[in-house]
Design an enzyme around this catalytic site. Structure first.
Site, PDB file in Angstrom:
ATOM      1  N   ASN A  27      12.995  -7.128  -7.110  1.00  0.00           N
ATOM      2  CA  ASN A  27      13.276  -6.225  -5.986  1.00  0.00           C
ATOM      3  C   ASN A  27      14.273  -5.182  -6.516  1.00  0.00           C
ATOM      4  O   ASN A  27      15.466  -5.445  -6.615  1.00  0.00           O
ATOM      5  CB  ASN A  27      13.864  -7.033  -4.827  1.00  0.00           C
ATOM      6  CG  ASN A  27      14.155  -6.167  -3.610  1.00  0.00           C
ATOM      7  OD1 ASN A  27      13.989  -4.951  -3.643  1.00  0.00           O
ATOM      8  ND2 ASN A  27      14.582  -6.804  -2.533  1.00  0.00           N
TER       9      ASN A  27
ATOM     10  N   ARG B  54       8.573  -6.170  -5.100  1.00  0.00           N
ATOM     11  CA  ARG B  54       8.673  -5.740  -3.715  1.00  0.00           C
ATOM     12  C   ARG B  54       8.677  -4.213  -3.722  1.00  0.00           C
ATOM     13  O   ARG B  54       9.513  -3.591  -4.389  1.00  0.00           O
ATOM     14  CB  ARG B  54       9.965  -6.243  -3.093  1.00  0.00           C
ATOM     15  CG  ARG B  54      10.166  -5.680  -1.712  1.00  0.00           C
ATOM     16  CD  ARG B  54      11.494  -6.090  -1.122  1.00  0.00           C
ATOM     17  NE  ARG B  54      11.643  -5.515   0.202  1.00  0.00           N
ATOM     18  CZ  ARG B  54      12.697  -4.835   0.609  1.00  0.00           C
ATOM     19  NH1 ARG B  54      13.712  -4.643  -0.203  1.00  0.00           N
ATOM     20  NH2 ARG B  54      12.745  -4.356   1.828  1.00  0.00           N
TER      21      ARG B  54
ATOM     22  N   HIS C  27       9.669  -5.337   6.773  1.00  0.00           N
ATOM     23  CA  HIS C  27       9.809  -6.809   6.753  1.00  0.00           C
ATOM     24  C   HIS C  27       8.455  -7.502   6.839  1.00  0.00           C
ATOM     25  O   HIS C  27       8.368  -8.669   7.251  1.00  0.00           O
ATOM     26  CB  HIS C  27      10.662  -7.335   7.935  1.00  0.00           C
ATOM     27  CG  HIS C  27      12.093  -6.912   7.941  1.00  0.00           C
ATOM     28  ND1 HIS C  27      12.744  -6.528   9.096  1.00  0.00           N
ATOM     29  CD2 HIS C  27      13.008  -6.821   6.951  1.00  0.00           C
ATOM     30  CE1 HIS C  27      13.993  -6.216   8.808  1.00  0.00           C
ATOM     31  NE2 HIS C  27      14.179  -6.388   7.509  1.00  0.00           N
TER      32      HIS C  27
ATOM     33  N   ARG D 274      22.682  -0.401  12.025  1.00  0.00           N
ATOM     34  CA  ARG D 274      21.725   0.621  12.470  1.00  0.00           C
ATOM     35  C   ARG D 274      21.602   0.621  13.988  1.00  0.00           C
ATOM     36  O   ARG D 274      21.609  -0.443  14.618  1.00  0.00           O
ATOM     37  CB  ARG D 274      20.337   0.362  11.879  1.00  0.00           C
ATOM     38  CG  ARG D 274      20.264   0.525  10.383  1.00  0.00           C
ATOM     39  CD  ARG D 274      18.793   0.438   9.929  1.00  0.00           C
ATOM     40  NE  ARG D 274      18.707   0.234   8.501  1.00  0.00           N
ATOM     41  CZ  ARG D 274      18.066  -0.790   7.928  1.00  0.00           C
ATOM     42  NH1 ARG D 274      17.438  -1.687   8.666  1.00  0.00           N
ATOM     43  NH2 ARG D 274      18.044  -0.900   6.630  1.00  0.00           N
TER      44      ARG D 274
ATOM     45  N   GLU E  32      10.688 -14.451   1.367  1.00  0.00           N
ATOM     46  CA  GLU E  32       9.889 -13.299   0.962  1.00  0.00           C
ATOM     47  C   GLU E  32       9.503 -13.385  -0.513  1.00  0.00           C
ATOM     48  O   GLU E  32       8.400 -12.998  -0.898  1.00  0.00           O
ATOM     49  CB  GLU E  32      10.660 -12.002   1.256  1.00  0.00           C
ATOM     50  CG  GLU E  32      10.786 -11.758   2.755  1.00  0.00           C
ATOM     51  CD  GLU E  32      11.849 -10.750   3.125  1.00  0.00           C
ATOM     52  OE1 GLU E  32      11.518  -9.574   3.206  1.00  0.00           O
ATOM     53  OE2 GLU E  32      13.013 -11.139   3.329  1.00  0.00           O
TER      54      GLU E  32
END
Ligand code: AMP
Length: 403
Positions: free
Chosen positions: A7, A93, A183, A244, A388
């Protein structure tokens, strides 16, 4: 099979080496401050092997970072592989696949070009992902197959009613402005695990997956396919998150920018980095800090948690409506897996749609896949740790085996 999962960010690179068939993790770690003063962390998961914690390693580019990872993995003393040839494939990813990628793919020159074409949709992330792929090719050569697994691809099954923004249609036609969602790897992993836990084919189930971490999103998964999700063109949409803002009236931006003379860049920084539960509480983006502050009587910490839980509940209701009912609600990621109190508030008052108050004993367990539904609940409420990296490794193995 040994799959190296990468990643890559602009100045960091996370990695895991794992066997997708067994889920066994051999090693994981992190390269940080790439291009600055290189810090390297290596955590072998094998008895008797020593870890390296943020040691100085010169990493002027991502290539040196990948080389440091490989050196550690095959190190005579603390490595977990005898040689580099034991790495069967690399899974990356990749954040944004736009409308070009509805599933994971073997990386070829054409795929690299198509990922690059998605750069305008994720200008901070996709270029870094491409750098990570190029660095692996530079170090491992082109004999080791590499696979791209996109954060957006699981959501490509959304119907146009769910992904179309109510702005002039030419922005979609000309610029592909629409809801994409993120996601996806996590939503796909936990929805498949939910079906396995319920012992039913996923094709027969309506599942709402709540990935609640520092970044949070919810997906409506009908028959194994995503039909709606809360994040949008970018990850700024939907729920309020750690920092956020999530959804709000776009007019708020104009008001704040005019009154405080902010540039668009400054405004986006406020919405991405200073908002969410951090913005409301004024204390922290971390729910553990908010729990502590609330316990000490801080009203704004409580308000931040309440706003978050209220929005999650609203989306659960709206996705049940979108799918015509729900069989299971899944909680995953940092907050979803570790916040028993929030799980109670996020599901409170949903008896009308078949969600009974949670089973207190089950709801207080941690770190395992568990059904926390209360007695008589028609809708199952599940806590499922996400993974993940394992999903990326599983996709990579499947694609490589079919070559
Ligand atoms: P993630 O992005 O999935 O790593 O989730 C990170 C967030 O999970 C942190 O910011 C915390 O707010 C939350 N979290 C992690 N552990 C706990 C815990 N034990 N209790 C409550 N929240 C937690």
């Amino acid at each position: 099979m040994n799959i190296l999962v990468i990643n890559a960010g602009s100045s960091s690179l996370k990695y895991q080496l794992l066997d997708p068939a067994t889920g066994v993790l051999l090693a994981k770690g992190l390269c940080e401050r790439i291009g600055i003063d290189g810090k390297f962390t290596y955590k072998p998961q094998v008895e008797g092997k020593a870890a390296l914690n943020a040691i100085d390693v010169a990493m002027p580019t991502h290539s040196e970072a990948i080389q440091a990872v490989l050196n550690a993995l095959v190190d005579a003393e603390n490595g977990v592989l005898a040689s580099m040839s034991e790495i069967d494939a690399v899974g990356h990813r990749v954040v944004h696949g736009g409308e070009s990628f509805a599933s994971s793919v073997l990386i070829t020159d054409e795929v690299m070009k198509a990922i690059e074409e998605c750069n305008p949709l994720a200008p901070l992330h996709n270029p870094a992902n491409l750098i990570g792929i190029n660095a692996c090719t530079a170090v491992l050569g082109d004999k080791v197959p590499q696979v791209a697994v996109f954060d957006t691809s699981f959501h490509q099954t959304m119907p146009n009613v769910a992904y179309t923004y109510a702005i002039p249609y030419e922005y979609y036609e000309n610029d592909k402005i629409r809801r994409y969602g993120f996601h996806g790897t996590s939503h796909r992993f936990v929805s498949a695990r939910a079906a396995a836990m319920l012992g039913k084919p996923i094709e027969e189930l309506n599942i709402i997956t709540c990935h609640l971490g520092n970044g949070s999103s919810i997906a409506a998964v009908k028959g194994g396919k995503c039909v709606d999700t809360t994040m949008g063109l970018t990850p700024l949409a939907g729920l309020p998150m750690g920092t956020r803002a999530g959804d709000m009236d776009a007019g708020v931006m104009e008001f704040i920018m005019n009154k405080y003379n902010l540039s668009m860049k400054e405004m986006m920084n406020v919405l991405n980095k200073k908002s969410g539960v951090l913005g409301i509480s004024g204390i922290s983006s971390d729910f553990r800090d908010l729990d502590a502050a609330e316990a000490a009587g801080n009203a704004r910490a409580k308000l931040a948690k309440d706003v978050f839980a209220y929005d999650v509940k609203k989306y659960i209701g709206s996705y049940a409506a979108a799918m015509g009912g729900v069989d299971a609600i899944v909680f995953t990621a940092g907050v979803g897996e570790n916040g028993p109190g929030l799980r109670v508030s996020m599901t409170a008052g949903l008896e009308y749609m078949g969600v009974a108050p949670l089973n207190a004993e089950a709801n207080n367990k941690r770190g395992v896949e568990i059904d926390v539904s209360g007695e008589g609940s028609k809708v199952r409420v599940l806590v499922i740790p996400t993974n993940e990296e394992l999903m990326i490794a599983m996709d990579t193995a499947e694609i490589v085996k079919a070559m």
